[in-house]
Design a protein around this motif. Structure first.
Motif, short mmCIF file in Angstrom:
data_model
loop_
_atom_site.label_atom_id
_atom_site.label_comp_id
_atom_site.label_asym_id
_atom_site.label_seq_id
_atom_site.Cartn_x
_atom_site.Cartn_y
_atom_site.Cartn_z
N THR A 1 -21.91 -6.40 -79.81
CA THR A 1 -22.99 -6.12 -80.77
C THR A 1 -22.44 -6.03 -82.18
OG1 THR A 1 -24.33 -4.98 -79.10
CG2 THR A 1 -24.78 -4.47 -81.41
N ALA A 2 -21.27 -5.42 -82.33
CA ALA A 2 -20.66 -5.32 -83.65
C ALA A 2 -20.29 -6.70 -84.19
CB ALA A 2 -19.42 -4.43 -83.58
N LEU A 3 -19.83 -7.58 -83.33
CA LEU A 3 -19.52 -8.95 -83.74
C LEU A 3 -20.78 -9.70 -84.16
CD1 LEU A 3 -16.89 -9.78 -81.00
CD2 LEU A 3 -16.48 -10.02 -83.46
N LEU A 4 -21.88 -9.48 -83.43
CA LEU A 4 -23.15 -10.10 -83.80
C LEU A 4 -23.60 -9.61 -85.17
CD1 LEU A 4 -25.02 -9.76 -80.37
CD2 LEU A 4 -24.34 -11.92 -81.44
N ALA A 5 -23.55 -8.29 -85.37
CA ALA A 5 -24.01 -7.71 -86.62
C ALA A 5 -23.16 -8.16 -87.81
CB ALA A 5 -23.99 -6.19 -86.52
N ALA A 6 -21.85 -8.23 -87.62
CA ALA A 6 -20.97 -8.64 -88.71
C ALA A 6 -21.26 -10.07 -89.14
CB ALA A 6 -19.51 -8.49 -88.28
N ARG A 7 -21.50 -10.94 -88.16
CA ARG A 7 -21.81 -12.33 -88.51
C ARG A 7 -23.17 -12.44 -89.18
NH1 ARG A 7 -20.75 -15.33 -83.01
NH2 ARG A 7 -21.06 -13.23 -82.17
N ALA A 8 -24.15 -11.65 -88.73
CA ALA A 8 -25.46 -11.67 -89.36
C ALA A 8 -25.36 -11.25 -90.83
CB ALA A 8 -26.42 -10.76 -88.61
N ARG A 9 -24.57 -10.22 -91.09
CA ARG A 9 -24.41 -9.76 -92.47
C ARG A 9 -23.71 -10.83 -93.32
NH1 ARG A 9 -23.01 -4.63 -89.65
NH2 ARG A 9 -24.81 -3.23 -89.92
N ARG A 10 -22.74 -11.50 -92.74
CA ARG A 10 -22.06 -12.59 -93.47
C ARG A 10 -23.03 -13.73 -93.74
NH1 ARG A 10 -19.45 -14.26 -97.50
NH2 ARG A 10 -18.06 -16.04 -97.18
N ALA A 11 -23.87 -14.06 -92.76
CA ALA A 11 -24.86 -15.12 -92.95
C ALA A 11 -25.82 -14.76 -94.08
CB ALA A 11 -25.62 -15.35 -91.65
N GLN A 12 -26.20 -13.50 -94.15
CA GLN A 12 -27.08 -13.05 -95.23
C GLN A 12 -26.39 -13.21 -96.59
OE1 GLN A 12 -28.00 -8.76 -95.82
NE2 GLN A 12 -30.12 -9.34 -95.41
N GLN A 13 -25.12 -12.85 -96.66
CA GLN A 13 -24.37 -13.01 -97.90
C GLN A 13 -24.30 -14.46 -98.34
OE1 GLN A 13 -20.58 -11.31 -96.92
NE2 GLN A 13 -21.29 -9.19 -97.01
N LEU A 14 -24.28 -15.37 -97.36
CA LEU A 14 -24.18 -16.80 -97.65
C LEU A 14 -25.54 -17.43 -97.95
CD1 LEU A 14 -21.60 -17.69 -94.87
CD2 LEU A 14 -21.17 -17.70 -97.34
N GLY A 15 -26.61 -16.63 -97.88
CA GLY A 15 -27.93 -17.15 -98.20
C GLY A 15 -28.63 -17.86 -97.06
N CYS A 16 -28.16 -17.65 -95.84
CA CYS A 16 -28.81 -18.28 -94.68
C CYS A 16 -30.13 -17.59 -94.37
CB CYS A 16 -27.90 -18.22 -93.45
SG CYS A 16 -26.37 -19.13 -93.62
N GLY A 17 -31.06 -18.34 -93.79
CA GLY A 17 -32.34 -17.77 -93.41
C GLY A 17 -32.50 -17.56 -91.92
N THR A 18 -31.75 -18.33 -91.12
CA THR A 18 -31.97 -18.33 -89.67
C THR A 18 -30.66 -18.27 -88.92
OG1 THR A 18 -33.96 -19.69 -89.98
CG2 THR A 18 -33.05 -19.58 -87.76
N LEU A 19 -30.65 -17.49 -87.83
CA LEU A 19 -29.54 -17.46 -86.89
C LEU A 19 -29.95 -18.21 -85.63
CD1 LEU A 19 -28.70 -13.63 -87.10
CD2 LEU A 19 -27.79 -15.47 -88.53
N VAL A 20 -29.02 -18.94 -85.06
CA VAL A 20 -29.26 -19.68 -83.82
C VAL A 20 -28.13 -19.36 -82.85
CG1 VAL A 20 -29.55 -21.95 -82.75
CG2 VAL A 20 -30.46 -21.54 -85.04
N ALA A 21 -28.46 -19.18 -81.58
CA ALA A 21 -27.44 -18.89 -80.56
C ALA A 21 -27.92 -19.39 -79.21
CB ALA A 21 -27.16 -17.39 -80.50
#
Length: 281
Positions: free
Chosen positions: A224-244
């Protein structure tokens, strides 16, 4: 919350990530695994003739640029036949399967005996908000981006956690560290690297990839921590959507990865069958 992501976006996000992960591997790894690849009909076709896991030879991302037709599938299977691929898997979103799919499968040696995966999507802001609001802290786990000097160990932990041989697969994983578009993360427990997770960013979409935690470090909130860290990084990069993607649950089974993602706000967009192919005599 209801996430609307077109299957075309979700499929090509995964396809491009896998294509980049395999084809950017060091030449020594490509040779050892008998790797070849092609772009056909808007999708990607990946072959490893010497892959003992029989996991990495895949064809996916179809139905977007052109419809899935008998001619397209024949071209894909002809690529595998010419490469000498012992077996492969075709992954096509159900929305893109043609009406004559059963006839195509019979003609090309494709079967319905494979497992199924679920495609998950989530708005980046939703995942970050849920992670921030959860109040949960991983038990002794620290998550941070992977540095170049950590790439080899990171690759080894990833493959070991997935039950795959270390060599040469770990070097394939390590080869993605530092490549354009990739954002690898790792989890540490008492100074030991015990978890992996990366994502490939393209056109405002962050494709989650290779989330794993070593057996002795599970049940501590590391994934879960790995998921959250990547989501926060994606937000910093201006991404709108996560896919898995992850394995679909069958009666009597439980997939913790699926439930970790659902808690973070991911929704199941659709279930997609794996269609195994083998050359016919």
């Amino acid at each position: 919350m209801s996430t609307v992501v077109e299957p075309s976006v979700a499929e090509q996000s995964e396809a491009e990530a896998l294509f980049q992960f395999e084809t950017r591997a060091p030449e020594s790894v490509r040779t050892a695994l008998g790797m070849s690849a092609a772009r056909i009909g808007g999708g990607v076709v990946l072959s490893m003739t010497d892959d003992v896991t029989h996991f990495w030879s895949k064809a996916l991302g179809f139905g977007v640029a052109t419809p899935v037709t008998a001619e397209l599938v024949k071209e894909v299977c002809d690529f595998y036949r010419a490469a000498g691929t012992p077996q492969a898997v075709l992954q096509i979103a159900p929305a893109f399967l043609p009406e004559d799919w059963a006839d195509i499968c019979e003609r090309e040696g494709i079967t319905a005996s494979g497992s199924a995966w679920v495609k998950l999507v989530c708005p980046v802001d939703e995942a970050v908000a849920r992670a921030d609001a959860s109040g949960r802290s991983p038990d002794g786990i620290r998550v941070a981006p992977v540095e170049a000097e950590q790439a080899d160990v990171w690759g080894e932990v990833m493959m070991t956690a997935f039950g795959m041989p270390v060599e040469p697969y770990a070097r394939m994983a390590a080869g993605s560290v530092g490549q354009p578009g990739w954002h690898p993360h790792a989890a540490w427990l008492d100074g030991e690297l015990v978890g992996t997770g990366t994502m490939y960013v393209r056109d405002g979409t962050a494709q989650f990839f290779a989330g794993s935690v070593a057996a002795h470090a599970r049940n501590r909130g590391g994934q879960t921590a790995l998921l959250a860290a990547r989501a926060r990084r994606a937000q910093q990069l201006g991404c709108g959507t996560l896919v898995a993607e992850t394995g679909a649950e069958t009666p009597g089974t439980h997939n913790p990865s699926l439930h970790n993602m659902l808690r973070l706000g991911f929704e199941v967009a659709y279930e997609r069958r794996n269609w195994p192919w083998k050359p016919t005599a």
